[in-house]
Design a protein around this motif. Structure first.
Motif, mmCIF file in Angstrom:
data_model
loop_
_atom_site.group_PDB
_atom_site.id
_atom_site.type_symbol
_atom_site.label_atom_id
_atom_site.label_comp_id
_atom_site.label_asym_id
_atom_site.label_seq_id
_atom_site.Cartn_x
_atom_site.Cartn_y
_atom_site.Cartn_z
ATOM 1 N N GLU A 1 17.625 -0.341 10.809
ATOM 2 C CA GLU A 1 18.122 -0.335 9.428
ATOM 3 C C GLU A 1 17.281 -1.247 8.537
ATOM 4 O OE1 GLU A 1 21.912 -1.820 6.764
ATOM 5 O OE2 GLU A 1 21.943 -2.088 8.942
ATOM 6 N N ALA A 2 16.978 -2.451 9.033
ATOM 7 C CA ALA A 2 16.204 -3.401 8.225
ATOM 8 C C ALA A 2 14.831 -2.843 7.873
ATOM 9 C CB ALA A 2 16.070 -4.726 8.975
ATOM 10 N N ILE A 3 14.174 -2.214 8.846
ATOM 11 C CA ILE A 3 12.847 -1.641 8.600
ATOM 12 C C ILE A 3 12.942 -0.477 7.620
ATOM 13 C CG2 ILE A 3 10.952 -0.380 9.676
ATOM 14 C CD1 ILE A 3 10.906 -3.370 10.247
ATOM 15 N N ALA A 4 13.949 0.381 7.802
ATOM 16 C CA ALA A 4 14.104 1.527 6.895
ATOM 17 C C ALA A 4 14.346 1.052 5.466
ATOM 18 C CB ALA A 4 15.252 2.411 7.365
ATOM 19 N N ARG A 5 15.129 0.000 5.306
ATOM 20 C CA ARG A 5 15.409 -0.505 3.955
ATOM 21 C C ARG A 5 14.151 -1.110 3.324
ATOM 22 N NH1 ARG A 5 20.615 -0.037 2.520
ATOM 23 N NH2 ARG A 5 22.240 0.011 4.126
ATOM 24 N N ARG A 6 13.299 -1.731 4.145
ATOM 25 C CA ARG A 6 12.027 -2.222 3.595
ATOM 26 C C ARG A 6 11.170 -1.047 3.129
ATOM 27 N NH1 ARG A 6 9.779 -7.666 6.489
ATOM 28 N NH2 ARG A 6 8.428 -7.501 4.670
ATOM 29 N N GLY A 7 11.208 0.024 3.875
ATOM 30 C CA GLY A 7 10.482 1.219 3.454
ATOM 31 C C GLY A 7 11.033 1.785 2.155
ATOM 32 N N GLU A 8 12.372 1.799 2.030
ATOM 33 C CA GLU A 8 12.980 2.297 0.794
ATOM 34 C C GLU A 8 12.617 1.397 -0.391
ATOM 35 O OE1 GLU A 8 16.964 4.605 2.374
ATOM 36 O OE2 GLU A 8 17.023 2.419 2.237
ATOM 37 N N ALA A 9 12.557 0.084 -0.153
ATOM 38 C CA ALA A 9 12.154 -0.834 -1.217
ATOM 39 C C ALA A 9 10.714 -0.575 -1.646
ATOM 40 C CB ALA A 9 12.322 -2.277 -0.754
ATOM 41 N N ALA A 10 9.839 -0.300 -0.652
ATOM 42 C CA ALA A 10 8.444 0.017 -0.983
ATOM 43 C C ALA A 10 8.361 1.307 -1.785
ATOM 44 C CB ALA A 10 7.627 0.129 0.304
ATOM 45 N N PRO B 1 6.581 8.663 -4.847
ATOM 46 C CA PRO B 1 6.669 8.686 -3.384
ATOM 47 C C PRO B 1 6.935 10.100 -2.885
ATOM 48 C CG PRO B 1 8.690 7.813 -4.330
ATOM 49 C CD PRO B 1 7.723 7.964 -5.461
ATOM 50 N N SER B 2 6.497 10.356 -1.687
ATOM 51 C CA SER B 2 6.693 11.668 -1.075
ATOM 52 C C SER B 2 8.181 11.932 -0.846
ATOM 53 C CB SER B 2 5.950 11.716 0.271
ATOM 54 O OG SER B 2 6.471 12.709 1.109
ATOM 55 N N ARG B 3 8.644 13.098 -1.295
ATOM 56 C CA ARG B 3 10.048 13.457 -1.061
ATOM 57 C C ARG B 3 10.354 13.544 0.427
ATOM 58 N NH1 ARG B 3 11.431 18.295 -5.385
ATOM 59 N NH2 ARG B 3 11.523 16.986 -7.267
ATOM 60 N N GLU B 4 9.395 14.057 1.185
ATOM 61 C CA GLU B 4 9.614 14.174 2.631
ATOM 62 C C GLU B 4 9.781 12.794 3.254
ATOM 63 O OE1 GLU B 4 9.909 15.207 6.641
ATOM 64 O OE2 GLU B 4 10.425 16.229 4.776
ATOM 65 N N GLN B 5 8.974 11.833 2.841
ATOM 66 C CA GLN B 5 9.117 10.489 3.391
ATOM 67 C C GLN B 5 10.400 9.828 2.906
ATOM 68 O OE1 GLN B 5 5.180 8.860 2.337
ATOM 69 N NE2 GLN B 5 4.691 8.874 4.525
ATOM 70 N N LEU B 6 10.802 10.096 1.674
ATOM 71 C CA LEU B 6 12.088 9.590 1.199
ATOM 72 C C LEU B 6 13.232 10.171 2.027
ATOM 73 C CD1 LEU B 6 11.630 9.747 -2.695
ATOM 74 C CD2 LEU B 6 11.725 7.697 -1.266
ATOM 75 N N ARG B 7 13.118 11.460 2.361
ATOM 76 C CA ARG B 7 14.141 12.089 3.210
ATOM 77 C C ARG B 7 14.212 11.406 4.573
ATOM 78 N NH1 ARG B 7 14.584 14.832 7.461
ATOM 79 N NH2 ARG B 7 12.333 14.946 7.768
ATOM 80 N N GLY C 1 0.787 -1.225 0.000
ATOM 81 C CA GLY C 1 0.000 0.000 0.000
ATOM 82 C C GLY C 1 0.815 1.270 0.000
ATOM 83 N N GLY C 2 2.151 1.141 -0.058
ATOM 84 C CA GLY C 2 2.991 2.342 -0.049
ATOM 85 C C GLY C 2 2.879 3.131 1.236
ATOM 86 N N GLN C 3 2.670 2.419 2.355
ATOM 87 C CA GLN C 3 2.521 3.090 3.657
ATOM 88 C C GLN C 3 3.904 3.367 4.249
ATOM 89 O OE1 GLN C 3 -0.104 0.677 6.096
ATOM 90 N NE2 GLN C 3 -1.416 0.246 4.339
ATOM 91 N N LEU C 4 4.591 4.327 3.661
ATOM 92 C CA LEU C 4 5.962 4.609 4.080
ATOM 93 C C LEU C 4 6.017 5.115 5.519
ATOM 94 C CD1 LEU C 4 7.412 6.297 0.859
ATOM 95 C CD2 LEU C 4 7.223 3.873 1.441
ATOM 96 N N GLY C 5 4.982 5.803 5.961
ATOM 97 C CA GLY C 5 4.953 6.305 7.329
ATOM 98 C C GLY C 5 5.047 5.195 8.358
ATOM 99 N N PHE C 6 4.474 4.030 8.039
ATOM 100 C CA PHE C 6 4.550 2.886 8.948
ATOM 101 C C PHE C 6 6.000 2.480 9.163
ATOM 102 C CE2 PHE C 6 4.776 -1.748 9.474
ATOM 103 C CZ PHE C 6 4.029 -1.915 10.628
ATOM 104 N N PHE C 7 6.779 2.393 8.079
ATOM 105 C CA PHE C 7 8.180 1.997 8.189
ATOM 106 C C PHE C 7 9.004 3.079 8.888
ATOM 107 C CE2 PHE C 7 6.615 -0.413 4.493
ATOM 108 C CZ PHE C 7 6.891 -1.694 4.941
ATOM 109 N N ILE C 8 8.686 4.334 8.619
ATOM 110 C CA ILE C 8 9.405 5.433 9.266
ATOM 111 C C ILE C 8 9.186 5.395 10.773
ATOM 112 C CG2 ILE C 8 9.496 7.943 9.517
ATOM 113 C CD1 ILE C 8 8.782 8.035 6.461
#
Length: 707
Positions: free
Chosen positions: A330-339, A346-352, A307-314
């Motif tokens: 680190e593992a969770i952040a990388r899963r977020g980056e993969a998503a 994707p939101s630039r702010e969430q990518l940041r 679902g592209g829920q990057l906030g969950f991983f952040i």
């Protein structure tokens, strides 16, 4: 995000305030649960009209309006209700004014008109209608029909609270605790929570319980705190259930029990407390819910990725960071980056945030070079976000500079710090705390690089700022004095170091008494100076007193205690009490191995001291690996030309000299002497010692020519 160690007081919009409340659709949609207050319906409301409305008394008109509004023994008719309420309200009936305001707020029987709603609320509130005062407080709180205004919101809630409304009393407490529309006053907040608690208000029970648990403005009391949280949780209050899960999770004031934590978090999640999902995901992913829990966590991860829920991983990665589990972060952040890579935009702010999170997790693992590109990307993204650049660019620059400092890349780190300093000075002024924080980091850089003049200038500027801001010296003044003292001590200016350490000690003693941990740090500092001055008895007295205080404050195992024990061991080593020195330094090293990371500079101090002790005792093969490990850490963290590197080079030279190997000893003494002559005063005892030992090595048979 906030630290998990002190829980915030988020505004709670999940529970219905009163059973008799008429729900306001617009507020429900925007605020998830707060509803406007209504007066109770009068008993025995009439079931039909009798005669012309204009001839009725205000109370009869009001009662008839209630009947139409509620469908009480007549068919519900919002238009007729509005007519009746208007007639009664125009005759000054305060409850009718309130009910008419509600109809305008909801657009029931009349066109929706927030301004007209507020007009009728004000008329009712002026006559002392507590519910109208409360509703005005809500309107100002959320900017409904009026400009948002925390001060006005607080004022209206306060009027309602003083009439005994429990929800208003709780909201007054929240405003006082958070400083929203009123000067922050945690003690008064607790008093208002207490009034609402006396009326069995679950929100207030949760708030006051949390204050007792965290000692926020009131003395801490785990027994009272847990009892209040249980009362609120028993009424289905989701935030109280979340708090109970949290305290079971960390074992504060209650037995650490992950199973109980999971049970409470599940209840909180079922009642709409979404942050409980993060705690559950962490517990389940770490295997604390069995295989079923792992499967549920993995399902959440998969759902979030799809679902592209990057906030969950952040948020989950940040939680792991706060729990000092950087590998998992680190593992969770990388899963977020993969998503994010699978998303079209994707939101630039969430990518940041993901880049920053990955970088910080790698830094926490001492993987500084691996962290660098992630921190650089976080900075580049922050610079492309105009809405948040002013806030986030300095933060990203600081993270980047700190990482360069950790890699001893002083020349690269300095201009980055100076850029942050310029940005913050321009935005905040030269004496703002954020500006002084940058000065702290700059002083650390100059100190680590042993640019003593620059470090002193920065600390003197910081000291002047702190002294001008406070009528009496405070902990910030004391800390800056201690930083200056450390510079003087490092350079061999022991008298100046002693006077600054003593002044810092006197400030802290006057502020905190004689049993605080900070005072123990100052005693340790003084003991180190006394040892350098050859005042061994005074040094021992200071170290022993510091040790006693720290054991009373922190118990038998703490990193500050390890520092004092290591220094006391070094003192005993210097005075020939090697057995006592070995025992203390061994204990300090074991403590630091357990509490600190593998490349900690404090750990290097313990390794160095124990290696030097073994060398002096003739236990050469025992000492060598400690010295080699200390040298590796110091060169990695401080660079090859640092005075602490010189100290370990000198100790390794002594090791090889004791092994009758001057060919290996002489180059080490020569390196140590070159560093010390460059950095220290000509008469510094360390310079003289390295020069002396180099001469001894050169005089031994087998010394290399010209060494």
């Amino acid at each position: 995000m906030r630290s998990i160690t002190v829980l915030p007081v988020p505004l709670d919009h999940k529970d219905t305030m009163r059973l008799s409340t008429v729900f306001l659709a617009s507020l429900l949609a925007l605020h998830s649960g707060w509803t406007l207050a209504t007066p109770p319906a009068p008993a025995g409301a009439p079931v039909a009209e009798a005669g012309q409305p204009g001839k009725r008394e205000a109370q009869d008109l009001y009662a008839l309006g209630v009947a139409y509004a509620d469908g009480n023994k007549v068919q519900r008719n919002d238009h007729r209700a509005a007519d009746m309420f208007r007639e009664a309200a125009s005759r000054g009936h305060s409850s009718a004014q309130l009910r008419l305001g509600l109809l305008y707020d909801e657009g029931l029987g009349v066109g929706q008109d927030k301004g007209e709603a507020l007009r009728w609320y004000r008329l009712a509130a002026a006559q002392g209608e507590s519910a109208a005062q409360f509703n005005l407080g809500l309107a100002y709180r959320y900017g409904e029909g009026v400009a948002q205004d925390d001060a006005q919101s607080y004022a209206w809630f306060r009027k309602s609270a003083e009439q005994g409304d429990a929800d208003a009393q709780n909201l007054v407490g929240e405003a006082l605790e958070e400083g929203q529309g009123v000067t922050r006053n945690a003690e008064e907040a607790a008093q208002w929570y207490g009034r609402a608690v006396a009326q069995d208000n679950p929100r207030a029970q949760a708030n006051l319980g949390r204050m007792y648990m965290e000692a926020l403005g009131i003395p801490g009391d785990f027994v009272k705190g847990i009892a209040l949280l249980r009362q609120a949780a028993g009424q289905g209050h989701a935030r109280a259930q979340f708090f109970l899960g949290y305290y079971h999770e960390i074992g504060r004031g209650i037995d650490k029990d992950e199973s109980a934590a999971i049970a409470w978090h599940e209840k909180a999640l079922a009642n709409g407390r979404t942050e409980a999902k993060l705690r559950l995901a962490r517990l389940y992913a770490d295997g604390l819910g069995g295989e079923g829990g792992r499967a549920r966590a993995e399902a959440w991860f998969t759902e979030a990725q799809a679902g592209g829920q990057l906030g969950f991983f952040i948020d989950l990665g940040t939680l792991y960071s706060e729990l000092r589990q950087p590998e998992q972060a680190e593992a969770i952040a990388r899963r977020g980056e993969a998503a994010a890579q699978r998303m079209s935009k994707p939101s630039r702010e969430q990518l940041r945030q993901l880049s920053s999170l990955t970088g910080r997790a790698l830094v926490a693992q001492q993987r500084f070079s691996a962290a660098q590109p992630h921190l650089e990307r976080a900075l580049a993204l922050a610079e492309r976000l105009p809405d948040t650049a002013a806030r986030e660019v300095p933060r990203a620059l600081m993270a980047l500079a700190n990482n360069l400092l950790n890699q001893a890349q002083y020349a690269k780190a300095e201009p980055v710090y100076l850029r942050v300093l310029a940005l913050r000075e321009k935005a905040l002024g030269p004496r703002h705390e954020d500006v002084l924080d940058v000065l702290d980091e700059l002083a650390t850089l100059y100190s680590w690089n042993e640019q003593f003049a620059q470090a002193e200038a920065v600390l003197q500027r910081k000291l002047a700022a702190h002294e001008s801001a406070q009528p009496k010296p405070d902990d910030k003044v004391a800390g800056t004095l201690a930083g200056l003292a450390f510079l003087y001590w490092t350079q061999g200016y022991f008298d100046r170091a002693e006077s600054h350490f003593r002044r810092a000690y006197e400030i802290d003693e006057a502020r905190q008494g004689t049993r605080e941990a900070t005072l123990a740090v100052r005693l340790n500092d003084l003991g180190s100076v006394y040892r350098s001055q050859g005042r061994f008895h005074e040094a021992e007295t200071a170290f022993l007193r510091a040790r006693t205080i720290l054991e009373q404050v922190h118990g038998a195992e703490h990193h500050s205690l390890a520092t004092v024990m290591n220094n006391l061991g070094a003192l005993y080593h210097a005075t020939g009490r090697d057995e006592e020195a070995e025992a203390l330094c061994t204990q300090a090293l074991a403590m630091r191995e357990k509490l600190l990371d593998a490349y900690s500079l404090d750990l290097a101090f313990s390794l160095h001291e124990l290696g030097a002790i073994y060398t002096r005792q003739g236990k050469l093969e025992q000492g060598k690996p400690y010295l080699e490990r200390a040298l590796a850490i110091r060169e990695r963290r401080l660079g090859p030309g640092h005075s602490e590197v010189a100290a370990t080079l000198h100790a390794l030279g002594n090791f090889h000299l004791a092994q009758h190997n001057p060919a290996l000893a002489a180059p080490l003494f020569q390196r140590a002497l070159a560093i010390r002559e460059r950095l220290l005063a000509p008469g510094h005892p360390d310079v003289q010692l390295s020069r002396q030992q180099l001469a001894v090595a050169r005089a031994r048979p087998g010394a290399p020519p010209g060494a």
